[in-house]
Design an enzyme around this catalytic site. Structure first.
Site, PDB file in Angstrom:
ATOM      1  N   ASN A  48       0.831  -1.209   0.000  1.00 22.67           N
ATOM      2  CA  ASN A  48       0.000   0.000   0.000  1.00 22.67           C
ATOM      3  C   ASN A  48       0.865   1.258   0.000  1.00 22.67           C
ATOM      4  O   ASN A  48       0.376   2.346   0.257  1.00 22.67           O
ATOM      5  CB  ASN A  48      -0.914  -0.003   1.221  1.00 22.67           C
ATOM      6  CG  ASN A  48      -1.811  -1.221   1.246  1.00 22.67           C
ATOM      7  OD1 ASN A  48      -2.398  -1.582   0.233  1.00 22.67           O
ATOM      8  ND2 ASN A  48      -1.901  -1.886   2.394  1.00 22.67           N
ATOM      9  N   HIS A 134     -13.865  -1.458   6.645  1.00 23.04           N
ATOM     10  CA  HIS A 134     -12.678  -2.145   7.164  1.00 23.04           C
ATOM     11  C   HIS A 134     -12.895  -2.711   8.573  1.00 23.04           C
ATOM     12  O   HIS A 134     -13.617  -2.129   9.383  1.00 23.04           O
ATOM     13  CB  HIS A 134     -11.517  -1.147   7.191  1.00 23.04           C
ATOM     14  CG  HIS A 134     -10.180  -1.763   7.411  1.00 23.04           C
ATOM     15  ND1 HIS A 134      -9.616  -1.888   8.651  1.00 23.04           N
ATOM     16  CD2 HIS A 134      -9.298  -2.300   6.545  1.00 23.04           C
ATOM     17  CE1 HIS A 134      -8.426  -2.451   8.541  1.00 23.04           C
ATOM     18  NE2 HIS A 134      -8.211  -2.714   7.272  1.00 23.04           N
ATOM     19  N   GLU A 178     -15.766   3.986   3.750  1.00 23.98           N
ATOM     20  CA  GLU A 178     -14.400   4.221   3.278  1.00 23.98           C
ATOM     21  C   GLU A 178     -14.446   5.120   2.055  1.00 23.98           C
ATOM     22  O   GLU A 178     -15.403   5.058   1.286  1.00 23.98           O
ATOM     23  CB  GLU A 178     -13.730   2.884   2.920  1.00 23.98           C
ATOM     24  CG  GLU A 178     -13.442   2.036   4.132  1.00 23.98           C
ATOM     25  CD  GLU A 178     -12.759   0.708   3.803  1.00 23.98           C
ATOM     26  OE1 GLU A 178     -11.951   0.653   2.866  1.00 23.98           O
ATOM     27  OE2 GLU A 178     -13.044  -0.272   4.506  1.00 23.98           O
ATOM     28  N   SER A 182     -10.828  -0.897   0.453  1.00 21.85           N
ATOM     29  CA  SER A 182      -9.490  -1.487   0.471  1.00 21.85           C
ATOM     30  C   SER A 182      -9.365  -2.760  -0.349  1.00 21.85           C
ATOM     31  O   SER A 182      -8.290  -3.053  -0.852  1.00 21.85           O
ATOM     32  CB  SER A 182      -9.058  -1.756   1.908  1.00 21.85           C
ATOM     33  OG  SER A 182      -9.956  -2.637   2.549  1.00 21.85           O
ATOM     34  N   ASP A 207     -13.134   6.789   6.161  1.00 18.25           N
ATOM     35  CA  ASP A 207     -11.813   6.183   6.337  1.00 18.25           C
ATOM     36  C   ASP A 207     -11.150   6.231   4.964  1.00 18.25           C
ATOM     37  O   ASP A 207     -11.578   5.539   4.035  1.00 18.25           O
ATOM     38  CB  ASP A 207     -11.987   4.738   6.828  1.00 18.25           C
ATOM     39  CG  ASP A 207     -10.666   3.990   6.937  1.00 18.25           C
ATOM     40  OD1 ASP A 207      -9.706   4.367   6.240  1.00 18.25           O
ATOM     41  OD2 ASP A 207     -10.611   3.005   7.699  1.00 18.25           O
ATOM     42  N   HIS A 210      -6.957   4.423   1.733  1.00 19.04           N
ATOM     43  CA  HIS A 210      -6.477   4.143   0.373  1.00 19.04           C
ATOM     44  C   HIS A 210      -6.731   5.294  -0.599  1.00 19.04           C
ATOM     45  O   HIS A 210      -6.436   5.173  -1.778  1.00 19.04           O
ATOM     46  CB  HIS A 210      -7.102   2.852  -0.150  1.00 19.04           C
ATOM     47  CG  HIS A 210      -6.755   1.680   0.707  1.00 19.04           C
ATOM     48  ND1 HIS A 210      -5.581   0.968   0.556  1.00 19.04           N
ATOM     49  CD2 HIS A 210      -7.402   1.126   1.760  1.00 19.04           C
ATOM     50  CE1 HIS A 210      -5.535   0.019   1.481  1.00 19.04           C
ATOM     51  NE2 HIS A 210      -6.621   0.092   2.224  1.00 19.04           N
ATOM     52  N   LYS A 238       0.328   4.132   4.583  1.00 22.09           N
ATOM     53  CA  LYS A 238       0.166   3.677   3.199  1.00 22.09           C
ATOM     54  C   LYS A 238       0.845   4.686   2.268  1.00 22.09           C
ATOM     55  O   LYS A 238       2.063   4.723   2.228  1.00 22.09           O
ATOM     56  CB  LYS A 238      -1.308   3.409   2.939  1.00 22.09           C
ATOM     57  CG  LYS A 238      -1.691   2.121   3.697  1.00 22.09           C
ATOM     58  CD  LYS A 238      -3.139   1.774   3.784  1.00 22.09           C
ATOM     59  CE  LYS A 238      -3.248   0.484   4.605  1.00 22.09           C
ATOM     60  NZ  LYS A 238      -4.583   0.237   5.135  1.00 22.09           N
TER      61      LYS A 238
END
Ligand SMILES: *Cc1c(COP(=O)(O)O)cnc(C)c1O
Length: 385
Positions: A48, A134, A178, A182, A207, A210, A238
């Site tokens: 990541n 997540h 998110e 992910s 969140d 990513h 990440k």
């Protein structure tokens, strides 16, 4: 009664029989997403470290300077004596980049989520979380004691229906999702989600583990959708290339978190070299938008060459169904010198075991295209057959 060892062996046997046993493989990293594992060199498509910053000279130099100047460990929680001056610098940069009043750095993204959610909602409150959120968002939600309801993945109508049904019985309501998912790499429709949350007097927490460094000119999902969630959480582990987690919010919310988030209060502060490296990483994200555009460009080049749908982020999933099929595909790529991790339940829902390719700014186009060719001819052709 069975001994703990017997219990462990029987559980491991069950996991092994279902191709779900997990194990750790020693892996050393080098620049350019190269790794050494089991005496062999691979190009990794499973990190990541989207911008290659974990190996960037500026981050290494910042960490070295900080370790010489301040030492290796923080020695105490931030509320005791661990609140190093570097924290304020990092938090100011994060807040500026996210255009919020304040930011708060935690020991990790996981610690941020399990700290933030229970600090803001509890018994009598309602949490609505995307079903693919997540594991650590779900952990935070369960720890809070609030009623937790999952809505269908990225389904704004289902979110709205749940709010219409459940919202009035709860004191406060927090919506969790998110920015970039992910394991699927798709984006949450944050514009619509923010509107629906506001209409039902629900707070929104994203969140963006990513998304930061990759979408929205590197500034993340909120910038991409031009929204301002109440809480923008993310990780420094990440794209930023260091370690730690953060949440960006208003000044008052951050002050409340300092007073109430158990994972901040009762955990030791980050080591200074880690914070210093994170500052260097955030500086690069703030200034180098061309670098931030590369992971997505690489993911798109791969998908085009392999014949896969156009990705929305640097993450490209290839669903294969069973854990065995995913492991076999991963081993096939390993034989070709590529490390691509097989993702299995319970990380993803049953029947959706997959390869998860993640693309970074410092992947060589030659490697990306060779990987795509092998996927197209050896994995997709077989899957279709
Ligand atoms: C990795 C990840 C986290 C945890 O962040 P860490 O800094 O690794 O603890 C949280 N949320 C999502 C979506 C993640 O992918």
């Amino acid at each position: 009664m069975t001994s703990l060892d017997e219990f462990a062996r029987s559980k491991l046997g069950e996991a092994e029989a279902r191709a779900l046993k997990r194990s750790l493989a020693e892996t050393a990293h080098a620049p350019g997403q190269r790794v050494l594992r089991g005496g062999r060199n691979f190009v990794s498509f499973c990190a990541n470290d989207y911008l290659g910053l974990a190996q960037h000279p500026a981050l290494k130099a910042a960490a070295k300077r900080a370790v010489d100047e301040y030492g290796a460990g923080a020695g105490a929680s931030r509320l005791v004596t661990g609140n190093h001056p570097l924290y304020a610098e990092l938090e100011a940069k994060l807040a500026a980049l996210k255009q919020t009043e304040a930011a708060l750095v935690f020991g990790s993204g996981y610690l941020a989520n399990v700290g933030v959610v229970p600090a803001l909602v509890g018994a009598g409150d309602l949490i609505l979380a995307d079903e693919l959120a997540h594991a650590c968002l779900i952990s935070g939600a369960r720890l809070s004691g609030a009623r937790v309801v999952l809505f269908r993945h990225n389904d704004v109508d289902d979110l709205r229906a749940n709010l219409a049904h459940e919202r009035s019985a709860a004191r406060h309501c927090l919506v969790l999702t998110e920015g970039v998912f992910s394991m699927d790499g798709d984006l949450a429709p944050l514009g619509e989600i923010a509107r629906v949350a506001l209409a039902h007097r629900a707070w929104l927490m994203t969140d963006d583990a990513h998304g930061f460094g990759v979408v929205g000119n590197g500034r993340g999902s909120a910038t991409q959708w031009n929204v301002t969630p109440d809480l923008q959480m993310g990780t420094l582990s990440k794209a930023v290339g260091s370690y730690g987690g953060y949440v960006c919010a208003s000044r008052a919310v951050v002050e409340l978190l300092v007073t109430r988030a158990r994972s901040l209060i009762y955990a030791t502060a980050l080591p200074a070299p880690t914070i210093a490296a994170a500052i260097a990483g955030v500086d690069i994200i703030a200034s180098d938008t061309a670098l931030c555009a590369k992971p997505l460009a690489h993911a798109r080049a791969f998908a085009r060459a392999a014949g896969l749908p156009v990705p929305a982020s640097s993450i490209v999933p290839l669903l294969l169904g069973s854990p065995d099929a995913a492991l076999a595909a991963s081993r096939l790529l390993e034989d070709e010198g590529f490390l691509v991790v097989a993702i299995r339940p319970p990380t993803v829902p049953e029947g959706t075991a997959r390869l998860r390719f993640s693309f970074a700014a410092d992947h060589a186009m030659e490697d990306i295209l060779r990987l795509a060719e092998i996927v197209r001819t050896h994995i997709l052709a077989r899957r279709a057959a």
